[in-house]
Design an enzyme around this catalytic site. Structure first.
Site, PDB file in Angstrom:
ATOM      1  N   ASP A 107     -40.104   1.109  16.827  1.00  8.62           N
ATOM      2  CA  ASP A 107     -40.232   2.562  16.976  1.00  8.62           C
ATOM      3  C   ASP A 107     -39.651   3.232  15.726  1.00  8.62           C
ATOM      4  OD1 ASP A 107     -40.429   4.639  19.698  1.00  8.62           O
ATOM      5  OD2 ASP A 107     -39.527   5.375  17.837  1.00  8.62           O
ATOM      6  N   ASN A 143     -43.576   6.520  29.125  1.00 10.51           N
ATOM      7  CA  ASN A 143     -43.702   7.942  29.427  1.00 10.51           C
ATOM      8  C   ASN A 143     -45.179   8.231  29.669  1.00 10.51           C
ATOM      9  OD1 ASN A 143     -40.940   8.561  29.034  1.00 10.51           O
ATOM     10  ND2 ASN A 143     -41.268   8.427  26.832  1.00 10.51           N
ATOM     11  N   GLN A 167     -44.886  12.412  27.057  1.00 15.13           N
ATOM     12  CA  GLN A 167     -45.634  11.424  26.276  1.00 15.13           C
ATOM     13  C   GLN A 167     -46.155  12.115  25.021  1.00 15.13           C
ATOM     14  OE1 GLN A 167     -49.027   9.638  28.245  1.00 15.13           O
ATOM     15  NE2 GLN A 167     -49.544   8.369  26.483  1.00 15.13           N
ATOM     16  N   HIS A 194     -48.282   3.101  25.430  1.00 17.78           N
ATOM     17  CA  HIS A 194     -47.255   2.306  24.752  1.00 17.78           C
ATOM     18  C   HIS A 194     -46.100   2.078  25.710  1.00 17.78           C
ATOM     19  CE1 HIS A 194     -46.769   6.576  23.799  1.00 17.78           C
ATOM     20  NE2 HIS A 194     -45.454   6.395  23.798  1.00 17.78           N
ATOM     21  N   LEU A 195     -45.585   0.860  25.668  1.00 15.92           N
ATOM     22  CA  LEU A 195     -44.412   0.498  26.464  1.00 15.92           C
ATOM     23  C   LEU A 195     -43.233   0.383  25.517  1.00 15.92           C
ATOM     24  CD1 LEU A 195     -45.972  -2.264  28.763  1.00 15.92           C
ATOM     25  CD2 LEU A 195     -45.808   0.204  29.161  1.00 15.92           C
ATOM     26  N   HIS A 196     -42.141   1.077  25.863  1.00 19.13           N
ATOM     27  CA  HIS A 196     -40.916   1.006  25.065  1.00 19.13           C
ATOM     28  C   HIS A 196     -40.069  -0.163  25.563  1.00 19.13           C
ATOM     29  CE1 HIS A 196     -40.997   5.338  23.497  1.00 19.13           C
ATOM     30  NE2 HIS A 196     -41.871   5.402  24.482  1.00 19.13           N
TER      31      HIS A 196
HETATM   32  P1  DGP Z   1     -43.438   8.795  23.818  1.00 26.56           P
HETATM   33  O1  DGP Z   1     -42.604   9.988  24.059  1.00 26.56           O
HETATM   34  O2  DGP Z   1     -43.260   7.761  24.902  1.00 26.56           O
HETATM   35  O3  DGP Z   1     -44.900   9.149  23.585  1.00 26.56           O
HETATM   36  O4  DGP Z   1     -42.875   8.118  22.511  1.00 26.56           O
HETATM   37  C1  DGP Z   1     -43.581   8.003  21.315  1.00 26.56           C
HETATM   38  C2  DGP Z   1     -42.745   7.136  20.412  1.00 26.56           C
HETATM   39  O5  DGP Z   1     -43.536   6.783  19.291  1.00 26.56           O
HETATM   40  C3  DGP Z   1     -41.485   7.803  19.887  1.00 26.56           C
HETATM   41  O6  DGP Z   1     -40.356   7.052  20.333  1.00 26.56           O
HETATM   42  C4  DGP Z   1     -41.618   7.742  18.377  1.00 26.56           C
HETATM   43  C5  DGP Z   1     -42.725   6.745  18.152  1.00 26.56           C
HETATM   44  N1  DGP Z   1     -43.568   7.051  17.025  1.00 26.56           N
HETATM   45  C6  DGP Z   1     -44.236   8.213  16.811  1.00 26.56           C
HETATM   46  N2  DGP Z   1     -44.941   8.129  15.668  1.00 26.56           N
HETATM   47  C7  DGP Z   1     -44.723   6.888  15.167  1.00 26.56           C
HETATM   48  C8  DGP Z   1     -45.183   6.206  14.000  1.00 26.56           C
HETATM   49  O7  DGP Z   1     -45.961   6.723  13.188  1.00 26.56           O
HETATM   50  N3  DGP Z   1     -44.731   4.935  13.824  1.00 26.56           N
HETATM   51  C9  DGP Z   1     -43.893   4.319  14.716  1.00 26.56           C
HETATM   52  N4  DGP Z   1     -43.513   3.063  14.435  1.00 26.56           N
HETATM   53  N5  DGP Z   1     -43.445   4.936  15.827  1.00 26.56           N
HETATM   54  C10 DGP Z   1     -43.859   6.201  16.039  1.00 26.56           C
END
Ligand code: DGP
Length: 107
Positions: free
Chosen positions: A33, A91, A98, A104-106
């Site tokens: 992330d 989320n 979201q 996506h799974l964290h």
């Molecule tokens: P959510 O709120 O569950 O949709 O989280 C989206 C996540 O994605 C957030 O923790 C940051 C991550 N994220 C957003 N843009 C990018 C990106 O360009 N690259 C990476 N590696 N992560 C990203």
């Protein structure tokens, strides 16, 4: 909601935006992330075009669903998280904030 092929994770899957890859197979890509909320914060995404868990569970094939869940377990194992413990989170939609409309799974 219709899938937007120009979302950030679709671009990462197409190699148009870089990521720090930690795992990849036929069904999933896992990468760090960009804004980590924990010492280890990895996102696991299906390669198919699914907006959310609801979209995925309704439309994905059994192989895609099994592939995603198996990959989560494998990534946790490979990252050395199993003994100490780890959390899995998704989320879903506006009220859960979201941000990226590709499932996506964290970890
Ligand atoms: P959510 O709120 O569950 O949709 O989280 C989206 C996540 O994605 C957030 O923790 C940051 C991550 N994220 C957003 N843009 C990018 C990106 O360009 N690259 C990476 N590696 N992560 C990203």
């Amino acid at each position: 909601m219709a899938y937007d092929p120009d979302n950030i994770f679709a671009k990462i899957l197409r190699g148009e935006i870089p990521c720090k890859k930690v795992y990849e197979d036929d069904h999933v890509l896992a990468f760090d992330d960009v804004n980590p909320q924990a010492p280890v914060h990895v996102l696991v995404i299906p390669k198919g075009a699914y907006v959310s868990m609801a979209d995925f569970t309704e439309h994905a094939t059994d192989a895609e669903i099994a592939g995603l869940i198996r990959a989560v377990g494998r990534v946790a194992e490979e990252l050395g998280l199993v003994e100490g413990g780890w959390r899995l989170l998704a989320n879903h939609g506006r009220d859960a904030h979201q941000e990226v409309m590709h499932l996506h799974l964290h970890i």
